[in-house]
Motif scaffolding. Structure first.
Motif, PDB file in Angstrom:
ATOM      1  N   GLY A 242     -14.847  -4.581  18.610  1.00  0.00           N
ATOM      2  CA  GLY A 242     -13.978  -5.752  18.513  1.00  0.00           C
ATOM      3  C   GLY A 242     -14.088  -6.419  17.155  1.00  0.00           C
ATOM      4  N   THR A 243     -13.372  -7.495  17.028  1.00  0.00           N
ATOM      5  CA  THR A 243     -13.287  -8.191  15.746  1.00  0.00           C
ATOM      6  C   THR A 243     -14.086  -9.480  15.768  1.00  0.00           C
ATOM      7  OG1 THR A 243     -11.687  -8.871  14.048  1.00  0.00           O
ATOM      8  CG2 THR A 243     -11.243  -9.583  16.282  1.00  0.00           C
ATOM      9  N   GLY A 244     -14.659  -9.840  14.627  1.00  0.00           N
ATOM     10  CA  GLY A 244     -15.395 -11.084  14.520  1.00  0.00           C
ATOM     11  C   GLY A 244     -14.487 -12.218  14.065  1.00  0.00           C
ATOM     12  N   PHE A 245     -14.810 -13.429  14.478  1.00  0.00           N
ATOM     13  CA  PHE A 245     -14.027 -14.592  14.063  1.00  0.00           C
ATOM     14  C   PHE A 245     -14.286 -14.899  12.584  1.00  0.00           C
ATOM     15  CE2 PHE A 245     -14.502 -15.836  18.681  1.00  0.00           C
ATOM     16  CZ  PHE A 245     -13.174 -15.620  18.999  1.00  0.00           C
ATOM     17  N   GLY A 246     -13.245 -15.329  11.901  1.00  0.00           N
ATOM     18  CA  GLY A 246     -13.377 -15.738  10.510  1.00  0.00           C
ATOM     19  C   GLY A 246     -12.680 -17.060  10.266  1.00  0.00           C
ATOM     20  N   GLU A 247     -13.148 -17.791   9.262  1.00  0.00           N
ATOM     21  CA  GLU A 247     -12.537 -19.058   8.880  1.00  0.00           C
ATOM     22  C   GLU A 247     -12.290 -19.078   7.381  1.00  0.00           C
ATOM     23  OE1 GLU A 247     -14.095 -22.461  11.951  1.00  0.00           O
ATOM     24  OE2 GLU A 247     -15.409 -22.008  10.251  1.00  0.00           O
ATOM     25  N   VAL A 306       8.656   3.841  -4.299  1.00  0.00           N
ATOM     26  CA  VAL A 306       7.446   4.523  -4.753  1.00  0.00           C
ATOM     27  C   VAL A 306       7.167   5.760  -3.908  1.00  0.00           C
ATOM     28  CG1 VAL A 306       6.457   2.342  -5.546  1.00  0.00           C
ATOM     29  CG2 VAL A 306       5.842   3.215  -3.283  1.00  0.00           C
ATOM     30  N   ASP A 307       6.507   6.720  -4.520  1.00  0.00           N
ATOM     31  CA  ASP A 307       5.998   7.904  -3.832  1.00  0.00           C
ATOM     32  C   ASP A 307       4.660   7.525  -3.212  1.00  0.00           C
ATOM     33  OD1 ASP A 307       4.898  10.288  -3.017  1.00  0.00           O
ATOM     34  OD2 ASP A 307       5.141  11.323  -4.946  1.00  0.00           O
ATOM     35  N   PRO A 308       4.498   7.652  -1.896  1.00  0.00           N
ATOM     36  CA  PRO A 308       3.242   7.238  -1.266  1.00  0.00           C
ATOM     37  C   PRO A 308       2.025   8.000  -1.787  1.00  0.00           C
ATOM     38  CG  PRO A 308       4.625   8.427   0.287  1.00  0.00           C
ATOM     39  CD  PRO A 308       5.482   8.123  -0.893  1.00  0.00           C
ATOM     40  N   ARG A 309       2.245   9.139  -2.414  1.00  0.00           N
ATOM     41  CA  ARG A 309       1.117   9.891  -2.983  1.00  0.00           C
ATOM     42  C   ARG A 309       0.481   9.119  -4.147  1.00  0.00           C
ATOM     43  NH1 ARG A 309      -2.736  11.517  -4.430  1.00  0.00           N
ATOM     44  NH2 ARG A 309      -3.637  13.620  -4.485  1.00  0.00           N
ATOM     45  N   THR A 310       1.209   8.134  -4.690  1.00  0.00           N
ATOM     46  CA  THR A 310       0.673   7.337  -5.802  1.00  0.00           C
ATOM     47  C   THR A 310      -0.108   6.120  -5.316  1.00  0.00           C
ATOM     48  OG1 THR A 310       2.659   5.940  -5.991  1.00  0.00           O
ATOM     49  CG2 THR A 310       2.639   8.022  -7.227  1.00  0.00           C
ATOM     50  N   ILE A 311      -0.208   5.941  -4.005  1.00  0.00           N
ATOM     51  CA  ILE A 311      -0.934   4.785  -3.458  1.00  0.00           C
ATOM     52  C   ILE A 311      -2.405   5.168  -3.322  1.00  0.00           C
ATOM     53  CG2 ILE A 311      -1.198   3.278  -1.458  1.00  0.00           C
ATOM     54  CD1 ILE A 311       1.827   3.497  -1.072  1.00  0.00           C
ATOM     55  N   GLY A 312      -3.257   4.441  -4.005  1.00  0.00           N
ATOM     56  CA  GLY A 312      -4.677   4.771  -4.017  1.00  0.00           C
ATOM     57  C   GLY A 312      -5.527   3.947  -3.073  1.00  0.00           C
ATOM     58  N   TYR A 313      -4.968   2.869  -2.522  1.00  0.00           N
ATOM     59  CA  TYR A 313      -5.740   2.027  -1.609  1.00  0.00           C
ATOM     60  C   TYR A 313      -4.812   1.390  -0.592  1.00  0.00           C
ATOM     61  CZ  TYR A 313      -8.596  -1.680   0.338  1.00  0.00           C
ATOM     62  OH  TYR A 313      -9.254  -2.493   1.229  1.00  0.00           O
ATOM     63  N   LEU A 314      -5.247   1.373   0.658  1.00  0.00           N
ATOM     64  CA  LEU A 314      -4.521   0.697   1.733  1.00  0.00           C
ATOM     65  C   LEU A 314      -5.440  -0.303   2.407  1.00  0.00           C
ATOM     66  CD1 LEU A 314      -2.342   3.366   3.594  1.00  0.00           C
ATOM     67  CD2 LEU A 314      -1.559   1.229   2.609  1.00  0.00           C
ATOM     68  N   GLU A 315      -5.014  -1.549   2.396  1.00  0.00           N
ATOM     69  CA  GLU A 315      -5.691  -2.608   3.130  1.00  0.00           C
ATOM     70  C   GLU A 315      -5.102  -2.608   4.534  1.00  0.00           C
ATOM     71  OE1 GLU A 315      -8.126  -6.130   3.812  1.00  0.00           O
ATOM     72  OE2 GLU A 315      -8.213  -4.442   2.416  1.00  0.00           O
ATOM     73  N   VAL A 316      -5.858  -2.037   5.491  1.00  0.00           N
ATOM     74  CA  VAL A 316      -5.337  -1.843   6.841  1.00  0.00           C
ATOM     75  C   VAL A 316      -5.520  -3.115   7.669  1.00  0.00           C
ATOM     76  CG1 VAL A 316      -5.742   0.640   6.773  1.00  0.00           C
ATOM     77  CG2 VAL A 316      -7.532  -0.870   7.675  1.00  0.00           C
ATOM     78  N   HIS A 317      -4.839  -3.147   8.825  1.00  0.00           N
ATOM     79  CA  HIS A 317      -5.012  -4.283   9.735  1.00  0.00           C
ATOM     80  C   HIS A 317      -6.442  -4.269  10.271  1.00  0.00           C
ATOM     81  CE1 HIS A 317      -3.762  -7.539  12.272  1.00  0.00           C
ATOM     82  NE2 HIS A 317      -4.061  -6.875  13.376  1.00  0.00           N
ATOM     83  N   GLY A 318      -6.869  -3.141  10.846  1.00  0.00           N
ATOM     84  CA  GLY A 318      -8.275  -2.861  11.102  1.00  0.00           C
ATOM     85  C   GLY A 318      -9.060  -3.887  11.884  1.00  0.00           C
ATOM     86  N   THR A 319      -8.666  -4.150  13.123  1.00  0.00           N
ATOM     87  CA  THR A 319      -9.374  -5.148  13.926  1.00  0.00           C
ATOM     88  C   THR A 319     -10.618  -4.598  14.618  1.00  0.00           C
ATOM     89  OG1 THR A 319      -7.840  -4.676  15.743  1.00  0.00           O
ATOM     90  CG2 THR A 319      -7.349  -6.579  14.355  1.00  0.00           C
TER      91      THR A 319
END
Length: 533
Positions: A242-247, A306-319
């Motif tokens: 699960g996810t932790g609370f943040g402020e 853009v070509d997605p092959r040029t994307i080097g980083y993805l900030e995911v939702h990731g809960t």
């Protein structure tokens, strides 16, 4: 007409990180800010809960109050009421969310170089991602103690005022609104602000999100089902539960890139494109859908050109939930598979692992993290990642999990990143970012000496400002020519009652004058005719 949007200012405040530099240090080193709920706030909430339970028609059976661990601010009651045009009593009955986001948005505008007369009357928009969630509002809290305060607290607690109050205080004439799509709200706010800039509804926009957990009490009646057992967010990890609370709060300032360059603004990064969609009739109303997420990414890439092959980083939702992480990974796999067969070329991470989940405010926090990664050309590690989630096949996919910070390799074109945020009700948003490479700076110092000025509302604030400038020079964060530094201090900051001025010829001279002021001395640089005028 270019559709590129520049990020020209930003501000962030989370536990242990009151500014972007401390925040980047937390991200770069892979720290987790999870800790017990602060003792002072715990005592205040316990006192309130005892009062509430004693007056309840059905008293709570439990005697001991337990709190979640999480990424909590030490104090949420501190606020410069006079600076924001309030009396102490008005500030006391203003929702802490509003107080915090006001401060963060002002600092972001100040970072962009737009305050005071440079901002007043401008077509600047204000977009805040926020939701008044069930479970007790701040207005409910203090009205239970003293119902007579309700009328005084109206403007401090109506949700729309999170955006509208800043527009009123600074005389901003662009759109001003609060957007609620649950956890995608502040990223959706950025999408809406981008559209408004391109349509001409505003010339500049500040986009913000904020989250404070008033009472993170462990109780069967308050559980929402995604909480981490120990407050730690372990995205893509086998131990995730699960996810932790943040402020905290974050804000970015946006302008069309062509306007930003013409106006001489700083540019952190460029928003190349964005997209928003909904899951539709998926498995259940609150369950994520990998097909919709894949469609979202494809739409955002297409919008950005853009070509997605040029994307080097993805900030995911990731809960870090058992359901959400595998579905998000499958959405990534689907989207990339339609464009490329390459493996493990795109790093993934989430700021939630560092600072917890800020819910409606999480999207803009992810944008700030990605913008700083592009600016520093560093791939940051995913905090709390130890063992891969066995439900996710990371070896046979387009993404990899960075375990430590490393230099972001240079490619054939500019570095690019993406940021995702998915709402509980199915509204999803994704933004594509690109690094900005500035033109070579003009050589030479012009005709020194130059006048450097600072001002603040109080002597204590002025002293802190002096220290911050000196520390920034020492840390190498101010490394341009002194002419530009002086121009920024003179023109881009609002004027306040308590002031100082120096005449300086170089950064070393400015640093010496600041250090002398810190030591309680009057530097020679403050005694010139120009400085005393």
């Amino acid at each position: 007409m270019t559709t590129d949007i520049a990020v020209v200012g930003l501000s962030v405040e989370v536990p242990d990180a009151p500014d972007q530099h401390a925040f980047w240090d937390v991200v770069r080193t892979g720290r987790s800010l999870t800790r017990p709920f602060p003792a002072q706030r715990r005592r205040e909430i316990e006192e309130y809960l005892r009062y509430h339970w004693e007056s309840a028609l059905v008293p709570d059976a439990g005697e001991r109050v337990e709190f979640h661990d999480g990424s909590f601010l030490d104090r949420v009651d501190l606020f410069d009421h006079a600076f924001f045009g309030m009396t102490p009593k008005q500030a006391a009955v203003t929702d802490p969310h509003q107080r915090l986001v006001l401060r963060t948005m002002y600092r972001a505008l100040e970072d962009a170089g737009y305050t005071g007369e440079r901002l007043a009357g401008s077509r600047t928009g204000v977009y805040v991602g926020y939701a008044g969630n069930p479970g007790g509002s701040y207005l409910d809290y203090f009205c239970r103690i003293d119902p007579a305060l309700g009328q005084l607290g109206i403007t401090g607690n109506i949700v729309t005022m999170l955006a509208n109050r800043l527009s009123y205080l600074l005389d901003l004439r662009g759109p001003s609104m609060v957007i609620d799509s649950a956890c995608s709200a502040s990223l959706l706010a950025l999408h809406q602000a981008r559209a408004a800039l391109l349509l001409g509804d505003c010339e500049m926009a500040v986009v913000a999100g904020t989250r404070i957990v008033m009472a993170p009490v462990r109780h069967p009646h308050t559980r929402i089902g995604i909480e981490s057992s120990d407050g730690v967010t372990r995205t893509f990890d086998e131990g995730a539960d699960g996810t932790g609370f943040g402020e905290g709060s974050g804000a970015v300032v946006l302008k069309r890139l062509d306007r930003a360059l013409a106006d001489g603004d700083q540019v952190y990064a460029v928003v190349k494109g964005s997209a928003v969609n909904h899951d539709g009739r998926s498995e259940m109303m609150t369950a994520p859908d990998s097909r919709a997420q894949a469609d979202l990414l494809e739409a955002a890439w297409r919008d950005a050109g853009v070509d997605p092959r040029t994307i080097g980083y993805l900030e995911v939702h990731g809960t870090a939930t058992k359901v959400g992480d595998p579905i998000e990974f499958e959405g990534l796999r689907r989207a990339f598979a339609a464009r490329t067969d390459d493996r493990r070329f795109c790093a993934v991470g989430t700021v939630k692992a560092n600072i917890g989940h800020l819910f409606e405010g999480s999207g803009v926090m992810g944008v700030i993290k990605a913008v700083l990664a592009l600016r520093h050309r560093v791939i940051p590690p995913l905090a709390n990642y130890e063992r891969p989630n066995t439900a996710i096949d990371l070896d046979d996919g387009p993404v990899y999990v960075p375990r430590e910070a490393h230099a972001w390799p240079e490619g054939d074109g500019p570095r690019r990143a993406g940021v995702s945020a998915f709402g509980l009700g199915g509204t999803n948003a994704h933004v594509v970012l690109e690094e900005f490479t500035a033109a070579p700076a003009r050589s030479g110092e012009g005709r020194p000496p130059y006048l450097f000025t600072l001002s603040a509302q109080s002597p204590a604030s002025l002293g802190r400002l002096v220290t911050r400038y000196r520390e920034a020079i020492d840390a190498g964060r101010i490394d341009g020519n002194v002419r530009d530094v002086c121009w920024t201090s003179n023109v881009s900051r609002a004027g306040h009652r308590h002031r100082l001025a120096y005449t300086v010829t170089d950064l070393a001279g400015l640093r010496a004058a600041l250090a002398a002021t810190e030591a309680g001395e009057v530097p020679d640089a403050a005694g010139t005719d120009a400085a005393r005028a």
